[in-house]
Design a protein around this motif. Sequence first.
Motif, PDB file in Angstrom:
ATOM      1  N   UNK A  19     126.169  -0.074  88.031  1.00  0.00           N
ATOM      2  CA  UNK A  19     126.244  -1.431  88.569  1.00  0.00           C
ATOM      3  C   UNK A  19     125.509  -1.481  89.899  1.00  0.00           C
ATOM      4  N   UNK A  20     125.671  -0.441  90.691  1.00  0.00           N
ATOM      5  CA  UNK A  20     125.026  -0.352  92.002  1.00  0.00           C
ATOM      6  C   UNK A  20     123.939   0.713  92.006  1.00  0.00           C
ATOM      7  N   UNK A  21     122.953   0.517  92.833  1.00  0.00           N
ATOM      8  CA  UNK A  21     121.909   1.519  93.029  1.00  0.00           C
ATOM      9  C   UNK A  21     122.489   2.778  93.670  1.00  0.00           C
ATOM     10  N   UNK A  22     123.480   2.570  94.520  1.00  0.00           N
ATOM     11  CA  UNK A  22     124.122   3.709  95.171  1.00  0.00           C
ATOM     12  C   UNK A  22     125.515   3.284  95.620  1.00  0.00           C
ATOM     13  N   UNK A  23     126.507   4.126  95.367  1.00  0.00           N
ATOM     14  CA  UNK A  23     127.868   3.867  95.822  1.00  0.00           C
ATOM     15  C   UNK A  23     128.405   5.136  96.454  1.00  0.00           C
ATOM     16  N   UNK A  41     128.613   5.174  86.123  1.00  0.00           N
ATOM     17  CA  UNK A  41     127.266   5.634  85.843  1.00  0.00           C
ATOM     18  C   UNK A  41     126.906   6.804  86.724  1.00  0.00           C
ATOM     19  N   UNK A  42     125.664   7.208  86.686  1.00  0.00           N
ATOM     20  CA  UNK A  42     125.246   8.334  87.513  1.00  0.00           C
ATOM     21  C   UNK A  42     124.966   7.926  88.949  1.00  0.00           C
ATOM     22  N   UNK A  43     124.890   6.626  89.238  1.00  0.00           N
ATOM     23  CA  UNK A  43     124.670   6.162  90.600  1.00  0.00           C
ATOM     24  C   UNK A  43     125.961   5.701  91.281  1.00  0.00           C
ATOM     25  N   UNK A  44     126.988   5.390  90.516  1.00  0.00           N
ATOM     26  CA  UNK A  44     128.203   4.816  91.100  1.00  0.00           C
ATOM     27  C   UNK A  44     129.473   5.501  90.589  1.00  0.00           C
ATOM     28  N   UNK A  45     129.381   6.831  90.409  1.00  0.00           N
ATOM     29  CA  UNK A  45     130.533   7.573  89.891  1.00  0.00           C
ATOM     30  C   UNK A  45     131.657   7.702  90.912  1.00  0.00           C
TER      31      UNK A  45
END
Length: 241
Positions: free
Chosen positions: A42-46, A78-82
Amino acid sequence: MTTLFIADLHLSADRPDITDCFLRFMANETANIDALYVLGDLFEMWIGDDDNSPFHQQIKHAFKQLTDSGTPCFFIHGNRDFLIGKRFSEETGVQLLAEHTVVDLYGTPTLILHGDTLCIQDLDYQRYRKKVHNRFIQWLFMCLPLSRRLKIGAKIRGSSSENNQRKDVQIMDVDANAVIDMLQAYHVNHMIHGHTHRPDVHPLDLNGQAATRTVLGDWYDHGSVLVVTPECSQLQTRQFS
């Protein structure tokens, strides 16, 4: 009777066009649906639920409005917002699901996931994934100040982009045998995932039985939504303007 699936929006303050498209989607297309599923990135980075930037507050408010209206919303990391966690869930009403979850989709048992666990040929990524999903490493990371985590996250994101440019495209796609193995492991004939940014519907042969793998698209150039009803499912796009 409609259920919507989205993934790979990669929302960030740097891409207001994607954010605007997402907010219009939430405001105009989620009324009277049965559920919304967000299948990761959902996010590019969390970097933690304690990041309360105005941008993140805006996104969380959109989810809160949806869940307050009585519409259930579900999220798979996801892999960006785990690192999205309990606090995000409480603030938005979004329910966090296991990385591989079977749902009853109008009578069809369906396995939903982000999709990165299917990319088993990308050995470097799988090693990285195993490391960052280690609970102790995550705890150590979250002990760092927010400002430090933001810098580390930005550095990792930059390194990931450079590494992906050097990799064979096929290595970063799902492994066909991994797909079959997972369908069999969960005793289903239908799978929905994102991650690869290659929207399509793939018919499969599962020991003589018809099966389907549906891949969600990303939101880099336009919105991508899977619309599922009791009668059919359809991958659709949403324009940014």
